[in-house]
Design an enzyme around this catalytic site. Structure first.
Site, mmCIF file in Angstrom:
data_model
loop_
_atom_site.group_PDB
_atom_site.id
_atom_site.type_symbol
_atom_site.label_atom_id
_atom_site.label_comp_id
_atom_site.label_asym_id
_atom_site.label_seq_id
_atom_site.Cartn_x
_atom_site.Cartn_y
_atom_site.Cartn_z
ATOM 1 N N GLY A 62 0.780 -1.244 0.000
ATOM 2 C CA GLY A 62 0.000 0.000 0.000
ATOM 3 C C GLY A 62 0.805 1.284 0.000
ATOM 4 O O GLY A 62 0.272 2.364 -0.284
ATOM 5 N N ASP A 117 0.824 2.894 4.792
ATOM 6 C CA ASP A 117 -0.188 3.704 4.110
ATOM 7 C C ASP A 117 -1.206 4.274 5.089
ATOM 8 O O ASP A 117 -1.530 5.456 5.041
ATOM 9 C CB ASP A 117 -0.874 2.878 2.992
ATOM 10 C CG ASP A 117 -1.390 1.521 3.455
ATOM 11 O OD1 ASP A 117 -1.262 1.174 4.648
ATOM 12 O OD2 ASP A 117 -1.935 0.773 2.610
ATOM 13 N N ASP A 120 -4.903 2.064 11.125
ATOM 14 C CA ASP A 120 -6.332 1.807 11.325
ATOM 15 C C ASP A 120 -6.513 1.257 12.745
ATOM 16 O O ASP A 120 -6.493 2.020 13.711
ATOM 17 C CB ASP A 120 -6.779 0.839 10.221
ATOM 18 C CG ASP A 120 -8.259 0.559 10.198
ATOM 19 O OD1 ASP A 120 -9.031 1.398 10.655
ATOM 20 O OD2 ASP A 120 -8.665 -0.518 9.698
ATOM 21 N N PHE A 169 -14.010 3.420 4.481
ATOM 22 C CA PHE A 169 -13.044 2.556 3.807
ATOM 23 C C PHE A 169 -12.606 3.271 2.537
ATOM 24 O O PHE A 169 -13.416 3.561 1.664
ATOM 25 C CB PHE A 169 -13.619 1.170 3.492
ATOM 26 C CG PHE A 169 -12.517 0.223 3.112
ATOM 27 C CD1 PHE A 169 -11.774 -0.413 4.082
ATOM 28 C CD2 PHE A 169 -12.183 0.026 1.773
ATOM 29 C CE1 PHE A 169 -10.707 -1.241 3.737
ATOM 30 C CE2 PHE A 169 -11.123 -0.799 1.424
ATOM 31 C CZ PHE A 169 -10.386 -1.430 2.414
ATOM 32 N N ASP A 176 -5.818 -0.318 -1.345
ATOM 33 C CA ASP A 176 -6.617 -1.229 -2.162
ATOM 34 C C ASP A 176 -7.863 -1.718 -1.458
ATOM 35 O O ASP A 176 -8.009 -1.611 -0.242
ATOM 36 C CB ASP A 176 -5.773 -2.466 -2.501
ATOM 37 C CG ASP A 176 -5.595 -3.378 -1.287
ATOM 38 O OD1 ASP A 176 -5.175 -2.870 -0.225
ATOM 39 O OD2 ASP A 176 -5.915 -4.578 -1.373
HETATM 40 P P1 IMP Z 1 -4.437 -2.017 10.911
HETATM 41 O O1 IMP Z 1 -3.538 -3.175 11.173
HETATM 42 O O2 IMP Z 1 -5.874 -2.292 11.277
HETATM 43 O O3 IMP Z 1 -3.953 -0.700 11.512
HETATM 44 O O4 IMP Z 1 -4.525 -1.810 9.365
HETATM 45 C C1 IMP Z 1 -3.491 -1.433 8.613
HETATM 46 C C2 IMP Z 1 -3.631 -2.001 7.225
HETATM 47 O O5 IMP Z 1 -4.994 -2.297 6.863
HETATM 48 C C3 IMP Z 1 -3.163 -0.974 6.248
HETATM 49 O O6 IMP Z 1 -1.794 -1.134 5.961
HETATM 50 C C4 IMP Z 1 -4.042 -1.235 5.045
HETATM 51 O O7 IMP Z 1 -3.443 -2.197 4.219
HETATM 52 C C5 IMP Z 1 -5.311 -1.816 5.591
HETATM 53 N N1 IMP Z 1 -6.391 -0.800 5.687
HETATM 54 C C6 IMP Z 1 -6.931 -0.287 6.803
HETATM 55 N N2 IMP Z 1 -7.899 0.611 6.520
HETATM 56 C C7 IMP Z 1 -7.961 0.659 5.165
HETATM 57 C C8 IMP Z 1 -8.776 1.414 4.241
HETATM 58 O O8 IMP Z 1 -9.624 2.245 4.584
HETATM 59 N N3 IMP Z 1 -8.547 1.170 2.924
HETATM 60 C C9 IMP Z 1 -7.596 0.289 2.469
HETATM 61 N N4 IMP Z 1 -6.821 -0.413 3.291
HETATM 62 C C10 IMP Z 1 -7.004 -0.232 4.634
HETATM 63 MG MG MG Z 2 -1.521 -2.362 3.535
#
Ligand code: IMP
Ligand code: MG
Length: 208
Positions: A62, A117, A120, A169, A176
Site C-alpha cells: 500500500g 499507508d 487503522d 473505507f 486497495d
Molecule cells: P491495521 O492493522 O488495522 O492498523 O490496518 C493497517 C492495514 O490495513 C493498512 O496497511 C491497510 O493495508 C489496511 N487498511 C486499513 N484501513 C484501510 C482502508 O480504509 N482502505 C484500504 N486499506 C485499509
Molecule cells: Mg496495507
C-alpha cells in the site's frame, strides 16, 4: 516528534472521474492536496533526521505511491528497504497478520523511518514495530499517509501523519480493496456496495 496534522472532514466532493464513478463514492483527498502535504511532511522529517543516514522501511504494497513521492522530497542520505505484511481478513476487516517479505538491510544502530499507508486498528504497526525494535535500531520513527483514529484498538500513534480521516473505507494512491484501486491518483471513499457485493460472493477476490 508530533506535528500539526491535516484533518479531512466531510466536504463537497471533488469530481470523481467517470471511469471510477461506479466504484468510488467521492474523492476524499485530491492529488494536489496529497502532493502539498507530502512536501510539508518531508520538511518535518528532514529537520528531525538531519546529519544521519536513514533507513526507510516501507510496508508493501500500500505504500508504493506515498513512498515514491515522500523519498523524492527528502534531501537526506537514505537507504530503502521493504517488509511484506499481509492481513488475511475478510473484506474490509483486518485479520491474521502474515509476513511475506523480511528486511534485507541491517538496521542495528541505525535511524529507521517506518512507512505505512494507513494506521487503522494499529495491529499492523504494533506487530511491525516489535519486529523492527528487536533488531536494535538507534531510533525508530513512524510515518503514515492516513490515520483513522476512531478505529484504533492498539495503543499506537504515528510520529508523522499526512491526514486524519473519518471511519470510511478508502482506496487509491496505493490503498486497495481486494488488491484493486491502488492506481487511482487520489484517495477516494469506496461505495459500500463494492465490499458488500464481495462479502455476498463469499470471496475477496471477486470479479468486477
Ligand atoms: P491495521 O492493522 O488495522 O492498523 O490496518 C493497517 C492495514 O490495513 C493498512 O496497511 C491497510 O493495508 C489496511 N487498511 C486499513 N484501513 C484501510 C482502508 O480504509 N482502505 C484500504 N486499506 C485499509
Ligand atoms: Mg496495507
Amino acid at each position: 516528534m508530533k506535528q500539526a496534522k491535516s484533518a479531512v472532514n466531510v466536504r463537497p466532493a471533488s469530481k470523481v472521474p467517470a471511469r471510477w464513478l461506479r466504484d468510488v463514492e467521492r474523492i476524499l483527498i485530491t492529488e494536489d492536496q496529497i502532493a502539498a502535504r507530502i512536501q510539508q511532511m518531508s520538511r518535518e522529517i528532514q529537520r528531525d533526521f538531519t546529519g544521519r543516514e536513514l533507513v526507510v522501511v516501507s510496508l508493501l504494497t500500500g505504500t508504493v505511491m506515498f513512498l515514491a513521492d515522500l523519498v523524492r522530497n527528502l534531501s537526506l542520505p537514505l537507504r530503502l528497504d521493504f517488509m511484506g505484511v499481509s492481513s488475511y481478513g475478510a473484506g474490509t476487516e483486518s485479520g491474521e497478520l502474515v509476513f511475506t517479505k523480511e528486511l534485507r538491510l541491517n538496521v542495528r544502530g541505525r535511524d529507521v523511518l517506518l512507512v505505512d499507508d494507513i494506521l487503522d486498528t494499529g495491529k499492523t504497526m504494533c506487530r511491525v514495530l516489535a519486529k523492527v525494535r528487536a533488531l536494535r535500531p538507534r531510533r525508530i520513527r513512524t510515518c503514515v499517509l492516513l490515520n483513522k483514529a476512531a478505529r484504533r484498538v492498539e495503543k499506537v500513534e504515528a510520529d508523522y501523519v499526512g491526514f486524519e480521516i473519518p471511519d470510511y473505507f478508502v482506496v487509491g494512491y496505493g490503498l486497495d480493496f481486494a488488491e484493486r484501486y491502488r492506481n487511482l491518483p487520489f484517495v477516494g471513499v469506496l461505495h459500500p456496495y463494492v465490499y458488500q457485493r464481495g462479502a455476498r460472493n463469499g470471496r475477496s477476490d471477486y470479479r468486477m
